[in-house]
Design an enzyme around this catalytic site. Structure first.
Site, PDB file in Angstrom:
ATOM      1  N   ARG A   1      29.630 -13.024  -2.841  1.00 50.39           N
ATOM      2  CA  ARG A   1      30.509 -13.810  -3.726  1.00 50.39           C
ATOM      3  C   ARG A   1      30.853 -12.721  -4.915  1.00 50.39           C
ATOM      4  NH1 ARG A   1      31.627 -19.334  -5.704  1.00 50.39           N
ATOM      5  NH2 ARG A   1      31.553 -19.291  -7.810  1.00 50.39           N
TER       6      ARG A   1
ATOM      7  N   ILE B   1      37.649 -19.489  -9.183  1.00 49.81           N
ATOM      8  CA  ILE B   1      37.060 -19.500  -7.753  1.00 49.81           C
ATOM      9  C   ILE B   1      35.865 -20.855  -8.088  1.00 49.81           C
ATOM     10  CG2 ILE B   1      35.474 -17.755  -8.825  1.00 49.81           C
ATOM     11  CD1 ILE B   1      34.556 -16.940  -5.997  1.00 49.81           C
ATOM     12  N   SER B   2      35.867 -21.486  -7.093  1.00 50.87           N
ATOM     13  CA  SER B   2      34.886 -23.062  -7.337  1.00 50.87           C
ATOM     14  C   SER B   2      33.564 -22.616  -7.526  1.00 50.87           C
ATOM     15  CB  SER B   2      35.464 -23.897  -6.145  1.00 50.87           C
ATOM     16  OG  SER B   2      36.554 -24.036  -5.990  1.00 50.87           O
ATOM     17  N   GLN B   3      32.889 -23.664  -7.954  1.00 54.49           N
ATOM     18  CA  GLN B   3      31.225 -23.490  -8.356  1.00 54.49           C
ATOM     19  C   GLN B   3      30.784 -23.406  -6.739  1.00 54.49           C
ATOM     20  OE1 GLN B   3      30.110 -27.392  -8.795  1.00 54.49           O
ATOM     21  NE2 GLN B   3      28.260 -26.786  -9.899  1.00 54.49           N
TER      22      GLN B   3
END
Ligand code: SAM
Length: 233
Positions: A41, A67-69
């Site tokens: 990530r 960028i999502s959790q």
């Protein structure tokens, strides 16, 4: 966080993310957990954010986007449940992180982004990591991507005022659409499953907050949605 004096231990950070943010909160899908363990990530966030890449929140990636959790990525992927034979459509490429997770799990991923610079950067990262099963499209994802339809699964990673009709049409019978639906600043994580007769079955999976899905079958602009949208499902 682990620091061995020369480099940060991303693998250990990823393992902690999987254990404490995902497994401990009810992500049980073994293939999803495995994919989240594998994908680096930190390569999908801006360089000044790498040490925050495995933290329990979304991060800015430029162009006002995020960028999502990790938990939200895992939950949406678990709800989508992509099989190794599936062709999956993602709307909102963003950093490309969710596309990488999907590419680990499905046969083919088509990912659509309206911001050309984000799509380009995501493509560079994903190609450098060796992913060869992703098609990048720049355009309005609320229209889906008809040339490669139908899709066994569709995932929308931006908040929509309602379910875009083209996405319903491009979903294969037996397929699942995962999409945040609701108001501009809060949505309900929604799953629409199409049965073999073409009928949709809707289920809801809690609240979430996404940047807006902007397009012909979404919000009309960044400023749109300050009022109650019509046609919420
Ligand atoms: N999936 C991404 C990731 O893994 O980093 C996060 C996506 S971010 C929360 C939402 C993205 O949706 C933004 O990059 C935004 O530009 C994009 N977007 C918004 N409306 C769109 C549309 N109509 N078509 C395609 N992309 C759209």
């Amino acid at each position: 966080m682990t620091w061995d004096g020369t480099h940060y231990n991303y693998e250990a950070a990823r393992e902690r993310m999987v254990q404490y943010q995902l497994a401990a909160r009810g992500i049980t899908h073994p293939r999803v957990l495995e994919a989240m363990r594998r994908v680096p990530r930190h390569l999908f966030v801006p360089p000044e954010r790498v040490y925050d890449a495995y933290s329990d929140h979304a991060l800015p990636i430029g162009e006002g986007q995020t960028i999502s959790q990790p938990y939200m990525v895992a939950l949406m992927t678990q709800l989508l449940d992509p099989a190794p034979s599936h062709r999956v459509l993602e709307i909102g490429t963003g950093s490309g992180y969710q596309a990488a997770i999907l590419a680990e799990l499905a046969n083919e991923v088509v990912t659509v982004e309206r911001e050309e610079s984000l799509s380009q950067r995501a493509r560079e990262v994903l190609e450098s990591l060796g992913y060869r099963n992703i098609t990048f499209v720049v355009g309005d994802g609320t229209e889906g991507y008809p040339p490669l339809a139908p899709y066994d699964g569709i995932i929308v990673t931006a908040g929509a005022p309602f379910i875009p009709q083209p996405l319903v049409e491009q979903l294969a019978p037996g397929g699942r659409l995962v999409i945040p639906v609701g108001h501009r600043y809060e949505q309900v994580l929604t799953v629409a499953e199409k049965d073999e007769q073409g009928k949709l079955h809707i289920s809801e999976h809690g609240y979430c907050v996404f940047v807006p899905l902007i397009g012909k079958h979404g919000w009309r602009s960044e400023a749109d949605g300050e009022w109650e949208p019509e046609g919420i499902i």
